[in-house]
Design a protein around this motif. Structure first.
Motif, PDB file in Angstrom:
ATOM      1  N   ASP A  65      32.023  33.610  36.047  1.00 13.92           N
ATOM      2  CA  ASP A  65      32.704  32.389  36.491  1.00 13.92           C
ATOM      3  C   ASP A  65      34.118  32.346  35.938  1.00 13.92           C
ATOM      4  N   ASP A  66      34.275  32.703  34.650  1.00 15.49           N
ATOM      5  CA  ASP A  66      35.608  32.731  34.046  1.00 15.49           C
ATOM      6  C   ASP A  66      36.489  33.768  34.731  1.00 15.49           C
ATOM      7  N   LEU A  67      35.931  34.937  35.003  1.00 12.20           N
ATOM      8  CA  LEU A  67      36.694  35.968  35.703  1.00 12.20           C
ATOM      9  C   LEU A  67      37.092  35.511  37.102  1.00 12.20           C
ATOM     10  N   SER A  68      36.189  34.826  37.761  1.00 11.42           N
ATOM     11  CA  SER A  68      36.470  34.310  39.093  1.00 11.42           C
ATOM     12  C   SER A  68      37.661  33.361  39.065  1.00 11.42           C
ATOM     13  N   ASN A  69      37.689  32.461  38.078  1.00  6.32           N
ATOM     14  CA  ASN A  69      38.810  31.531  37.956  1.00  6.32           C
ATOM     15  C   ASN A  69      40.091  32.250  37.558  1.00  6.32           C
ATOM     16  N   LEU A  70      39.970  33.174  36.656  1.00 10.22           N
ATOM     17  CA  LEU A  70      41.122  33.872  36.113  1.00 10.22           C
ATOM     18  C   LEU A  70      41.834  34.713  37.158  1.00 10.22           C
ATOM     19  N   PHE A  71      41.076  35.422  37.977  1.00 11.37           N
ATOM     20  CA  PHE A  71      41.662  36.321  38.956  1.00 11.37           C
ATOM     21  C   PHE A  71      41.717  35.720  40.363  1.00 11.37           C
ATOM     22  N   ASP A  72      41.368  34.445  40.476  1.00 14.44           N
ATOM     23  CA  ASP A  72      41.403  33.753  41.771  1.00 14.44           C
ATOM     24  C   ASP A  72      40.643  34.543  42.841  1.00 14.44           C
ATOM     25  N   ILE A  73      39.414  34.881  42.527  1.00 15.36           N
ATOM     26  CA  ILE A  73      38.586  35.647  43.449  1.00 15.36           C
ATOM     27  C   ILE A  73      37.206  34.992  43.516  1.00 15.36           C
ATOM     28  N   ASP A  74      36.566  35.099  44.654  1.00 14.07           N
ATOM     29  CA  ASP A  74      35.226  34.553  44.820  1.00 14.07           C
ATOM     30  C   ASP A  74      34.267  35.271  43.878  1.00 14.07           C
ATOM     31  N   LYS A  75      33.403  34.502  43.227  1.00 16.08           N
ATOM     32  CA  LYS A  75      32.465  35.066  42.248  1.00 16.08           C
ATOM     33  C   LYS A  75      31.592  36.156  42.862  1.00 16.08           C
ATOM     34  N   ASN A  76      31.241  36.019  44.135  1.00 16.78           N
ATOM     35  CA  ASN A  76      30.380  37.003  44.798  1.00 16.78           C
ATOM     36  C   ASN A  76      31.090  38.329  45.054  1.00 16.78           C
ATOM     37  N   MET A  77      32.430  38.331  44.989  1.00 16.17           N
ATOM     38  CA  MET A  77      33.200  39.549  45.253  1.00 16.17           C
ATOM     39  C   MET A  77      33.499  40.338  43.976  1.00 16.17           C
ATOM     40  N   ILE A  78      33.100  39.822  42.817  1.00 15.55           N
ATOM     41  CA  ILE A  78      33.464  40.447  41.541  1.00 15.55           C
ATOM     42  C   ILE A  78      32.653  41.710  41.261  1.00 15.55           C
ATOM     43  N   ASN A  79      31.372  41.705  41.589  1.00  7.70           N
ATOM     44  CA  ASN A  79      30.504  42.848  41.261  1.00  7.70           C
ATOM     45  C   ASN A  79      31.032  44.141  41.853  1.00  7.70           C
ATOM     46  N   ASN A  80      30.925  45.232  41.067  1.00 11.33           N
ATOM     47  CA  ASN A  80      31.357  46.569  41.486  1.00 11.33           C
ATOM     48  C   ASN A  80      32.794  46.563  41.998  1.00 11.33           C
ATOM     49  N   ASN A  81      33.669  45.991  41.210  1.00  8.09           N
ATOM     50  CA  ASN A  81      35.054  45.833  41.623  1.00  8.09           C
ATOM     51  C   ASN A  81      35.973  46.104  40.437  1.00  8.09           C
ATOM     52  N   ILE A  82      37.245  46.326  40.726  1.00 10.08           N
ATOM     53  CA  ILE A  82      38.275  46.419  39.701  1.00 10.08           C
ATOM     54  C   ILE A  82      39.231  45.263  39.937  1.00 10.08           C
ATOM     55  N   LEU A  83      39.335  44.379  38.958  1.00  9.06           N
ATOM     56  CA  LEU A  83      40.221  43.224  39.068  1.00  9.06           C
ATOM     57  C   LEU A  83      41.501  43.531  38.311  1.00  9.06           C
ATOM     58  N   ASN A  84      42.648  43.193  38.879  1.00 10.24           N
ATOM     59  CA  ASN A  84      43.884  43.383  38.130  1.00 10.24           C
ATOM     60  C   ASN A  84      44.806  42.190  38.320  1.00 10.24           C
ATOM     61  N   LYS A  85      45.630  41.960  37.311  1.00 12.11           N
ATOM     62  CA  LYS A  85      46.545  40.829  37.339  1.00 12.11           C
ATOM     63  C   LYS A  85      47.724  41.126  36.433  1.00 12.11           C
ATOM     64  N   ASN A  86      48.900  40.692  36.851  1.00 14.30           N
ATOM     65  CA  ASN A  86      50.083  40.798  36.007  1.00 14.30           C
ATOM     66  C   ASN A  86      50.059  39.666  34.995  1.00 14.30           C
ATOM     67  N   ILE A  87      50.373  39.996  33.747  1.00 11.38           N
ATOM     68  CA  ILE A  87      50.374  39.004  32.680  1.00 11.38           C
ATOM     69  C   ILE A  87      51.649  39.166  31.859  1.00 11.38           C
ATOM     70  N   ASN A  88      51.835  38.284  30.894  1.00 12.54           N
ATOM     71  CA  ASN A  88      52.970  38.373  29.991  1.00 12.54           C
ATOM     72  C   ASN A  88      52.478  38.580  28.572  1.00 12.54           C
ATOM     73  N   ILE A  89      53.067  39.550  27.892  1.00 11.45           N
ATOM     74  CA  ILE A  89      52.801  39.766  26.471  1.00 11.45           C
ATOM     75  C   ILE A  89      54.155  39.787  25.790  1.00 11.45           C
ATOM     76  N   TYR A  90      54.324  38.913  24.837  1.00 17.28           N
ATOM     77  CA  TYR A  90      55.625  38.749  24.176  1.00 17.28           C
ATOM     78  C   TYR A  90      56.716  38.509  25.214  1.00 17.28           C
ATOM     79  N   GLU A  91      56.401  37.729  26.228  1.00 18.45           N
ATOM     80  CA  GLU A  91      57.326  37.373  27.296  1.00 18.45           C
ATOM     81  C   GLU A  91      57.799  38.588  28.094  1.00 18.45           C
TER      82      GLU A  91
END
Length: 179
Positions: A65-91
């Motif tokens: 559920d947390d991953l679903s919210n974090l990556f803006d993806i349906d929870k049912n689509m998460i299994n057997n998948n690679i999720l990626n997102k751009n983030i900021n570290i030290y700006e």
């Protein structure tokens, strides 16, 4: 008498609005404290009692559920998948990849291309503070030039692999307990 009933009704309506407003404000405060949604980090690794618990606030126990919210993806689509997102570290820009098998996180990979040395020193400082030792390996070309530095740590349930090249830094948090 009608005027008194009207005033009492208005008071109940105002009281109800105040209660709903308080509930709404508390819900907003809860959302702001939720550590899953923010994607700007200064602490890359979270360690407790000599064990690494998470990488960029994600661990193997993070819920789908947390991953679903974090990556803006349906929870049912998460299994057997690679999720990626751009983030900021030290700006600075970075990218996080999460490898999901059947209902479980198998690996979390963080790729950093800016401020590599600052990020690496922060990771080393955090690991040193928690007495987590790393094995070091250097890969050189035929002329003796340093191509990559690889740092590893094996825990009971995970393996941490940090790979530093001239242009990027990759931190892999790998689940060793595959059931």
């Amino acid at each position: 008498m009608r005027f008194v009933k009207f005033v009492v009704l208005i008071c109940f309506i105002i009281f109800g609005i105040m209660i709903l407003n308080i509930i709404h404000k508390n819900k907003t405060v809860y959302d702001k404290k939720n550590m899953v949604r923010p994607f700007s980090y200064s602490d890359i690794l979270y360690c407790v009692n000599g064990e690494i618990k998470s990488l960029a606030s994600l661990s193997f126990t993070t819920s789908l559920d947390d991953l679903s919210n974090l990556f803006d993806i349906d929870k049912n689509m998460i299994n057997n998948n690679i999720l990626n997102k751009n983030i900021n570290i030290y700006e600075n820009n970075a990218q996080i990849n999460v490898f999901i098998s059947q209902k479980k996180i198998e690996q979390i990979t963080l790729n950093i291309t800016n401020n590599i040395d600052v990020s690496l020193s922060s990771i080393f400082k955090n690991l040193d503070n928690c007495n987590i030792a790393l094995e070091t390996e250097r890969i050189e070309d035929s002329n003796g030039e340093n191509l990559a530095e690889i740092y590893t740590h094996n825990g009971d349930r995970y393996k941490l692999v940090i790979t530093k090249t001239q242009n990027d830094l990759s931190v892999d948090y790998v689940n060793l307990k595959i059931n």
